[in-house]
Design a protein around this motif. Sequence first.
Motif, PDB file in Angstrom:
ATOM      1  N   LEU A 538       0.887  -1.174  -0.006  1.00  0.00           N
ATOM      2  CA  LEU A 538       0.046   0.026  -0.103  1.00  0.00           C
ATOM      3  C   LEU A 538       0.762   1.274   0.008  1.00  0.00           C
ATOM      4  O   LEU A 538       0.654   2.229  -0.710  1.00  0.00           O
ATOM      5  CB  LEU A 538      -0.804   0.069   1.304  1.00  0.00           C
ATOM      6  N   LEU A 539       1.845   1.283   0.925  1.00  0.00           N
ATOM      7  CA  LEU A 539       2.639   2.323   1.072  1.00  0.00           C
ATOM      8  C   LEU A 539       3.563   2.680  -0.239  1.00  0.00           C
ATOM      9  O   LEU A 539       3.557   3.770  -0.894  1.00  0.00           O
ATOM     10  CB  LEU A 539       3.559   1.992   2.115  1.00  0.00           C
ATOM     11  N   GLU A 540       4.200   1.601  -1.040  1.00  0.00           N
ATOM     12  CA  GLU A 540       4.817   1.844  -2.281  1.00  0.00           C
ATOM     13  C   GLU A 540       3.804   2.316  -3.381  1.00  0.00           C
ATOM     14  O   GLU A 540       4.345   3.193  -4.191  1.00  0.00           O
ATOM     15  CB  GLU A 540       5.622   0.571  -2.576  1.00  0.00           C
ATOM     16  N   VAL A 541       2.832   1.672  -3.603  1.00  0.00           N
ATOM     17  CA  VAL A 541       1.854   2.278  -4.493  1.00  0.00           C
ATOM     18  C   VAL A 541       1.597   3.726  -4.177  1.00  0.00           C
ATOM     19  O   VAL A 541       1.406   4.693  -5.365  1.00  0.00           O
ATOM     20  CB  VAL A 541       0.573   1.306  -4.544  1.00  0.00           C
ATOM     21  N   ALA A 542       1.273   4.075  -3.054  1.00  0.00           N
ATOM     22  CA  ALA A 542       0.755   5.360  -2.735  1.00  0.00           C
ATOM     23  C   ALA A 542       1.913   6.474  -2.728  1.00  0.00           C
ATOM     24  O   ALA A 542       1.583   7.529  -3.018  1.00  0.00           O
ATOM     25  CB  ALA A 542       0.141   5.488  -1.329  1.00  0.00           C
ATOM     26  N   CYS A 543       3.225   5.914  -2.504  1.00  0.00           N
ATOM     27  CA  CYS A 543       4.318   6.935  -2.516  1.00  0.00           C
ATOM     28  C   CYS A 543       5.030   6.922  -3.905  1.00  0.00           C
ATOM     29  O   CYS A 543       5.886   7.571  -3.979  1.00  0.00           O
ATOM     30  CB  CYS A 543       5.167   6.585  -1.213  1.00  0.00           C
ATOM     31  N   GLY A 544       4.815   5.860  -4.466  1.00  0.00           N
ATOM     32  CA  GLY A 544       5.544   5.796  -5.677  1.00  0.00           C
ATOM     33  C   GLY A 544       7.279   5.409  -5.666  1.00  0.00           C
ATOM     34  O   GLY A 544       7.888   5.779  -6.421  1.00  0.00           O
ATOM     35  N   VAL A 563       6.940   7.650   5.993  1.00  0.00           N
ATOM     36  CA  VAL A 563       5.480   7.680   6.108  1.00  0.00           C
ATOM     37  C   VAL A 563       5.093   7.882   7.483  1.00  0.00           C
ATOM     38  O   VAL A 563       4.532   8.899   8.173  1.00  0.00           O
ATOM     39  CB  VAL A 563       4.765   6.646   5.749  1.00  0.00           C
ATOM     40  N   LEU A 564       5.813   7.407   8.665  1.00  0.00           N
ATOM     41  CA  LEU A 564       5.556   7.409   9.981  1.00  0.00           C
ATOM     42  C   LEU A 564       5.872   8.945  10.187  1.00  0.00           C
ATOM     43  O   LEU A 564       5.361   9.521  11.127  1.00  0.00           O
ATOM     44  CB  LEU A 564       6.377   6.594  10.787  1.00  0.00           C
ATOM     45  N   ALA A 565       7.052   9.416   9.654  1.00  0.00           N
ATOM     46  CA  ALA A 565       7.486  10.833  10.270  1.00  0.00           C
ATOM     47  C   ALA A 565       6.600  11.996   9.680  1.00  0.00           C
ATOM     48  O   ALA A 565       6.103  12.858  10.278  1.00  0.00           O
ATOM     49  CB  ALA A 565       8.967  11.053   9.568  1.00  0.00           C
ATOM     50  N   SER A 566       5.989  11.643   8.316  1.00  0.00           N
ATOM     51  CA  SER A 566       4.916  12.631   7.955  1.00  0.00           C
ATOM     52  C   SER A 566       3.823  12.474   8.683  1.00  0.00           C
ATOM     53  O   SER A 566       2.983  13.544   8.933  1.00  0.00           O
ATOM     54  CB  SER A 566       4.743  12.234   6.439  1.00  0.00           C
ATOM     55  N   TRP A 567       3.512  11.371   9.317  1.00  0.00           N
ATOM     56  CA  TRP A 567       2.348  11.247  10.079  1.00  0.00           C
ATOM     57  C   TRP A 567       2.386  12.058  11.414  1.00  0.00           C
ATOM     58  O   TRP A 567       1.409  12.558  12.019  1.00  0.00           O
ATOM     59  CB  TRP A 567       1.980   9.746  10.025  1.00  0.00           C
ATOM     60  N   THR A 568       3.395  11.749  12.166  1.00  0.00           N
ATOM     61  CA  THR A 568       3.717  12.261  13.301  1.00  0.00           C
ATOM     62  C   THR A 568       3.671  13.904  13.281  1.00  0.00           C
ATOM     63  O   THR A 568       3.485  14.532  14.244  1.00  0.00           O
ATOM     64  CB  THR A 568       4.955  11.661  13.878  1.00  0.00           C
ATOM     65  N   ARG A 569       4.198  14.541  12.177  1.00  0.00           N
ATOM     66  CA  ARG A 569       3.863  16.036  12.171  1.00  0.00           C
ATOM     67  C   ARG A 569       2.700  16.383  11.478  1.00  0.00           C
ATOM     68  O   ARG A 569       2.501  17.595  11.152  1.00  0.00           O
ATOM     69  CB  ARG A 569       5.374  16.339  11.465  1.00  0.00           C
ATOM     70  N   GLY A 570       1.767  15.553  11.213  1.00  0.00           N
ATOM     71  CA  GLY A 570       0.559  15.928  10.723  1.00  0.00           C
ATOM     72  C   GLY A 570       0.400  16.418   9.304  1.00  0.00           C
ATOM     73  O   GLY A 570      -0.690  17.105   9.171  1.00  0.00           O
ATOM     74  N   ALA A 571       1.017  15.888   8.583  1.00  0.00           N
ATOM     75  CA  ALA A 571       1.196  15.855   7.071  1.00  0.00           C
ATOM     76  C   ALA A 571       1.510  14.584   6.516  1.00  0.00           C
ATOM     77  O   ALA A 571       2.571  14.658   5.783  1.00  0.00           O
ATOM     78  CB  ALA A 571       2.236  16.950   6.542  1.00  0.00           C
ATOM     79  N   ILE A 572       0.783  13.784   6.740  1.00  0.00           N
ATOM     80  CA  ILE A 572       0.880  12.448   5.994  1.00  0.00           C
ATOM     81  C   ILE A 572       0.700  12.766   4.403  1.00  0.00           C
ATOM     82  O   ILE A 572       1.388  11.752   3.939  1.00  0.00           O
ATOM     83  CB  ILE A 572      -0.200  11.226   6.670  1.00  0.00           C
ATOM     84  N   TRP A 573       0.252  13.384   3.961  1.00  0.00           N
ATOM     85  CA  TRP A 573      -0.075  13.493   2.403  1.00  0.00           C
ATOM     86  C   TRP A 573       1.401  14.139   1.797  1.00  0.00           C
ATOM     87  O   TRP A 573       1.495  13.667   0.665  1.00  0.00           O
ATOM     88  CB  TRP A 573      -0.918  14.733   2.098  1.00  0.00           C
ATOM     89  N   ASP A 574       2.431  14.538   2.769  1.00  0.00           N
ATOM     90  CA  ASP A 574       3.678  14.805   2.159  1.00  0.00           C
ATOM     91  C   ASP A 574       4.231  13.635   1.517  1.00  0.00           C
ATOM     92  O   ASP A 574       5.231  13.834   0.808  1.00  0.00           O
ATOM     93  CB  ASP A 574       4.365  15.328   3.278  1.00  0.00           C
ATOM     94  N   ALA A 575       3.684  12.381   2.002  1.00  0.00           N
ATOM     95  CA  ALA A 575       4.487  11.080   1.816  1.00  0.00           C
ATOM     96  C   ALA A 575       4.077  10.643   0.276  1.00  0.00           C
ATOM     97  O   ALA A 575       4.685   9.847  -0.259  1.00  0.00           O
ATOM     98  CB  ALA A 575       4.183  10.039   2.469  1.00  0.00           C
ATOM     99  N   GLY A 576       3.124  11.210  -0.134  1.00  0.00           N
ATOM    100  CA  GLY A 576       2.356  10.839  -1.386  1.00  0.00           C
ATOM    101  C   GLY A 576       3.333  11.010  -2.602  1.00  0.00           C
ATOM    102  O   GLY A 576       4.403  11.857  -2.588  1.00  0.00           O
ATOM    103  N   ASP A 577       3.029  10.223  -3.775  1.00  0.00           N
ATOM    104  CA  ASP A 577       3.889  10.097  -4.872  1.00  0.00           C
ATOM    105  C   ASP A 577       4.097  11.655  -5.595  1.00  0.00           C
ATOM    106  O   ASP A 577       2.820  12.057  -5.861  1.00  0.00           O
ATOM    107  CB  ASP A 577       3.402   9.158  -5.997  1.00  0.00           C
ATOM    108  N   PRO A 578       5.141  12.207  -5.568  1.00  0.00           N
ATOM    109  CA  PRO A 578       5.029  13.447  -6.173  1.00  0.00           C
ATOM    110  C   PRO A 578       4.628  13.490  -7.670  1.00  0.00           C
ATOM    111  O   PRO A 578       4.359  14.774  -8.216  1.00  0.00           O
ATOM    112  CB  PRO A 578       6.530  13.917  -5.971  1.00  0.00           C
TER     113      PRO A 578
END
Length: 665
Positions: A538-544, A563-578
């Motif tokens: 799931l993570l690799e498909v979403a993050c590319g 992804v954990l780091a993005s989640w803990t700082r409240g910006a989990i979308w930052d981990a998405g595939d650019p």
Amino acid sequence: MFLLMLLFLCRLFPELGASSNEVDFAFDGFLGANLSMDGTATITPEGLLRLTNTTKLLKGHAFYPPKVRFKSPPDGGVLSFSSTFVFGIVSGNRDLSGHGIVLALTPTKDLGGATATQYMGILSTSNNGNSSNHIVGVEVDTIQNPELGDINANHVGIDINSLRSVASNPAGYFSDNDDGQFKNLSLLSGEPMQLWLDYDGEKMQLNVTLAPMGVAKPRIPLLSATIDLSAIIFAEMYVGFSSSSDPFQTSHYILGWSFRVNGQARALNLSKLPPLPKITIGKKSSKSWTPWLSSASAVIFLGAVAVIVLIMRRRIKFSELVEEWELQYGSQRFSFKDLYKATNGFGEEELLGAGGFGKVYRGVLPSSKLEIAVKRVSHDSRQGMKEFIAEIVSIGRLRHRNLVQLLGYCRRKGELLLVYDFMPNGSLDKRLFYQGGEAVLSWNQRFRIIKGVASGLLYLHEEWEQVVVHRDVKASNVLLDGDLNGRLGDFGLARLYDRGSSMKTTHLVGTTGYIAPELAKAGKANTVTDVFAFGVFLLEVACGRRPIEPSAPEEEVVLLDMVLASWTRGAIWDAGDPTLLGEYPAEEMELVLKLGLLCCDPLPAARPSMRRVMQMLERDVPLPEFSSNYLNSNMLALLHNEALHEQWASFPSASISVSLLSGGR
């Protein structure tokens, strides 16, 4: 004189004497019958209508040539109609068979776009269930497909625009002689059976009745359903049979058939029907030849020697390893000679991919022209090969639209060849990581692929007759069909377990980055370790990006850490595939990323089942509020003390989750 001649012709050819609303024909055997046939359908010299032969994965159709009028003007009400036919299914294996037969009303005879296997040559994955199909059918089916809602592997069903039957029942009949007692029938018995189909246009009642050939039509039908066909069928339709072959060598026969509109179909003359071929299981024909030499001709002697040398060299070239216990799997075993020809001698131009597992080649089977993928892996003749091949054959019985079909195998000394359906769009990882001119997969395509793979895993874990643990879920093992649907493939590491039994696998297998912490420690794979690997997927498909990128900055080497780091700082979308450029529903991206973290939880008991995963992806249940155990210092200390230290050595600068994800093959 003219009237006498007309009456004579009407008695000789009853369909000439009927109006267009009263088609009436009967075939007691099919010698000389004028049917419209295609695919593998043919009429044998004995007069059998043979819909399929033992050629794998093809389809056959046979229709009454002119269209039949099923509605009467001016109101367009559906007329009553009736049919009966005698059929037989002959398989080389009493327990395994190809799919069944459908008697169908269709708007067209051209079913070239239909799929074989579970769609029986009548529909396909793209149109199954569409109201625009305008198809009515009665199926006799010998394979259970949970994705189509089949009740068992020996059933009769009524189909309306779909192979998901609106009504079905196990094959059998209610005996008139035993106070209506139900008697089971095995469609795979190799014995002829008779089916009756009756539709009452006024009552809108469709009845289906089954019995062994020679038993009078039972008073109680096997199936009875109230169905208004007025919006389903057109005024004129074709009527005929469809069937398809499977990896299991099976032939589907029709011995006789009658049909009538506005009346009862004529009874078949059973004494005139051609007999079914006898079943022969496990027999192989052998030819012996006795060489002789003439002392009078040295030329003949030298020529014979040359021929023998050529034959021996050819036999060595195409030699296979076949043991006596493998004979029962004949229908699932491919000859090396056929695979060699299919892949142009395993030429480099047919190479699809290579890795530590071996090489995969594209091929086209010379007999059926079916496109296949052949995976060549090395093996030794260790104990357990018999059990391994038995599992390969069992896995070949899996049927789901989101699984790559394993068609069979071939074994040579030191080598095992696994034969799969060919997927024209290759593996998902190549579309995610090496576009090579291909368009970036959109979010909608990715989300559909995710749900498809989840559905396939749910089928493996909970919906098939045994529990199947895949043991190697990852993007490179997800293949894309012609419509970019995701199909989980590569079952070379999969293991089967009876429900309720203990899963005793202790040999660590899998791929770096997808191995659950407890699997790296104990080597015991189960459905929960599959869920962990699915979470990484799931993570690799979403993050590319891949689960582990050694060249990335230290804090981003491990995808899970990032992804954990993005989640803990409240910006989990930052981990998405650019590369998606933010073109996705934020709530769906958040769902996939959080669900990936939940599935990757270091505590096995905290991970959801694949059924719950599907419910969350379909929004049937909400994603639970959770705090990842990776952020629990006490849990990390416990895991740190219990994990295998040698697993951490590859990435000494990464965080604790590296050690939990870095298990080797």
